[in-house]
Scaffold this active site. Structure first.
Site, PDB file in Angstrom:
ATOM      1  N   TRP A 213       6.674  -4.439  -9.600  1.00 57.46           N
ATOM      2  CA  TRP A 213       5.647  -5.145  -8.829  1.00 57.46           C
ATOM      3  C   TRP A 213       4.855  -4.169  -7.969  1.00 57.46           C
ATOM      4  CZ3 TRP A 213       5.397  -5.744  -3.372  1.00 57.46           C
ATOM      5  CH2 TRP A 213       4.421  -6.624  -2.922  1.00 57.46           C
ATOM      6  N   HIS A 214       5.508  -3.091  -7.508  1.00 58.65           N
ATOM      7  CA  HIS A 214       4.827  -2.113  -6.667  1.00 58.65           C
ATOM      8  C   HIS A 214       3.943  -1.164  -7.475  1.00 58.65           C
ATOM      9  CE1 HIS A 214       8.079  -3.411  -3.931  1.00 58.65           C
ATOM     10  NE2 HIS A 214       7.224  -3.110  -2.983  1.00 58.65           N
ATOM     11  N   GLY A 215       4.188  -1.049  -8.776  1.00 59.62           N
ATOM     12  CA  GLY A 215       3.358  -0.164  -9.581  1.00 59.62           C
ATOM     13  C   GLY A 215       4.014   0.155 -10.911  1.00 59.62           C
ATOM     14  N   PHE A 367      -0.912  -2.433  -3.041  1.00 58.82           N
ATOM     15  CA  PHE A 367      -0.138  -3.341  -3.879  1.00 58.82           C
ATOM     16  C   PHE A 367      -0.763  -4.728  -3.937  1.00 58.82           C
ATOM     17  CE2 PHE A 367       3.105  -0.448  -1.863  1.00 58.82           C
ATOM     18  CZ  PHE A 367       3.170   0.396  -2.951  1.00 58.82           C
TER      19      PHE A 367
END
Length: 367
Positions: A213-215, A367
Site C-alpha cells: 500500500w505504501h509503494g 502515499f
C-alpha cells in the site's frame, strides 16, 4: 511507457480517500450502514478537507452521523482543538523537519562506509522520530481542526515507541490503517478462525499488502514482511503482555524491567524495518544494516562522533511525549488543562526560538 503516462500526476492522498470510499462501499453492500441520501453527502464525506490528504482514515459510520447532527461547539472542545493543532505544528515544523536533515545525510549518502555504526543507528532512530513527528503531527492538526469544526476524528497515534509487542505497536501506530486492514482484509481472509497455519498466513498476507500500500517496491515488501513474520513469531510464542498486580517492590521492579526489555526489543525490530521503508533501494538498505550490526564487532561503533550531530536535540520532544504517555498509562497521571496550556506555551516559544531548516512536504503525502 507512453509519454502521457510518464507525465501523469497522481492526486495527493489518493490512497487515503480510496480506502474511505472502499470502506463505505463494502459497509453499504454488507448492510452495516445506510447509503447516503444524496451525492453531496457522499462527496462531503470523501472530501472533508482536514484529513483528506493524509488521514486519519475515517469510516462512514463515524463521520456521516456527525455531519448530519453536529454537536454544539464548546470551550473545552476549542481548547483541545487548539492544543492538538499547536502540538501537531511543532512536531512537523520543528521536530520532523529538523530530523530530516540528518536522515537525508545518512540514507542518501553514496559512501555509507564512511559512517560509524553509531552514526547509522542514530540516522535510523532519527528517521523513526521523523516519520512519527511528521505523520502524528499531521494527524494531530487534522484532529484539532475537526474539534474546531465540531467533528471528532478517531485517534491515529498513541505514542507507539513505548509498545511492548508488535501487536501493541499496531494498536498505536497509524491506528486507522491497521484497523482498516484488520476489518477489511485480515478478518475476511478468515482471521484466526481457520486454524493456526491459516492465521499465520492471514497475518503475513495482511502485512505484505500493507507494505505494498505504501509503494510498489521490494523495500516496502520487506518492511511488511518483517512486521508480518514478527507478528507470527509473537503469536507462536504467545508473547502476551500483562501488568503484574500487587505491592511487592521486587515484583514491581521485575515487572518494570520486563516492560523496558520488551519495549527495547520492539523498538529495535521496528527500526530495522524502518531501514527498508526509508532506503532508496534494497542495496542501500543492506549496506546500512551491515554498518549497524557488523561494524560494532569490527571496533567501529564511533559513539564519540554523535556529539557532532546537532539534530539529536530534536529527539528530546519525542522522548518527552512518550514518557508522558507512559506515565499517563502506567501510573494514571492525568492530562490536565493547565498541563496542556504549559505544553502549548512551550511549543510556541520553541517555534519562534529554534532556527528551523527549509520546510519539507509531509512524508505521507506521497502515499
Amino acid at each position: 511507457q507512453p509519454e502521457w503516462l510518464a507525465n501523469w500526476i497522481v492526486p495527493v492522498g489518493i490512497s487515503f480517500y480510496t480506502f474511505q470510499t472502499l470502506s463505505y462501499t463494502i459497509d453499504v453492500h454488507a448492510r452495516r450502514i445506510e447509503p447516503c441520501r444524496t451525492f453531496l453527502d457522499f462527496f462531503l464525506f470523501v472530501s472533508f478537507f482536514p484529513q483528506l490528504v493524509a488521514g486519519p482514515i475515517v469510516r462512514a459510520r463515524e463521520l456521516l452521523p456527525q455531519l448530519e447532527y453536529r454537536r454544539p461547539l464548546s470551550w473545552p472542545r476549542v481548547q483541545l482543538g487548539i492544543y492538538r493543532c499547536i502540538t501537531g505544528l511543532f512536531l512537523k515544523i520543528v521536530v520532523a523537519d529538523g530530523l530530516a536533515v540528518y536522515v537525508g545525510l545518512v540514507f542518501n549518502n553514496h559512501h555509507i562506509e564512511k559512517f560509524s555504526a553509531g552514526q547509522v543507528w542514530l540516522g535510523v532512530v532519527c528517521f523513526g522520530g521523523q516519520i512519527f513527528a511528521d505523520f502524528a503531527g499531521y494527524s494531530g492538526i487534522a484532529i484539532g481542526l475537526g474539534h474546531l469544526l465540531g467533528i471528532t476524528f478517531p485517534e491515529n497515534f498513541r505514542y507507539p515507541y513505548i509498545s511492548r509487542s508488535l501487536s501493541e505497536f499496531w494498536t498505536r501506530w497509524h491506528i486507522t490503517l491497521s484497523r482498516w486492514l484488520r476489518d477489511y482484509l485480515y478478518i475476511p481472509l478468515g482471521g484466526n478462525r481457520l486454524g493456526v497455519g491459516r492465521t499465520y498466513f492471514n497475518l503475513l498476507v495482511t502485512m505484505l499488502l500493507g507494505g505494498l500500500w505504501h509503494g510498489a517496491a521490494w523495500t516496502y515488501v520487506v518492511w511488511g514482511a518483517i512486521h508480518g513474520i514478527g507478528l507470527c513469531v509473537e503469536r507462536m510464542l504467545k508473547c502476551k503482555t500483562r501488568i503484574t498486580a500487587g505491592l511487592d517492590p521486587l515484583r514491581g521492579a521485575l515487572d518494570l524491567a520486563g516492560r523496558c526489555l520488551r519495549i527495547a526489543l520492539v523498538f529495535v525490530i521496528v527500526h530495522v524495518a524502518w531501514v527498508f521503508f526509508r532506503a532508496p533501494d534494497f542495496n542501500v538498505a543492506v549496506m546500512l544494516l551491515q554498518r549497524m550490526f557488523v561494524a560494532p564487532f569490527q571496533g567501529e561503533l564511533g559513539l564519540e562522533r554523535l556529539v557532532k550531530v546537532p539534530q539529536i536535540v530534536f529527539l528530546l520532544p519525542i522522548v518527552a511525549l512518550h514518557l508522558g504517555q507512559a506515565a499517563h498509562e502506567w501510573l494514571g497521571l492525568r492530562k490536565s488543562v493547565p498541563l496542556r496550556l504549559a505544553v502549548c506555551i512551550l511549543w510556541i516559544v520553541l517555534l519562534f526560538v529554534i532556527r528551523r531548516p527549509d520546510a519539507a512536504p509531509f512524508l505521507y503525502f506521497q502515499f
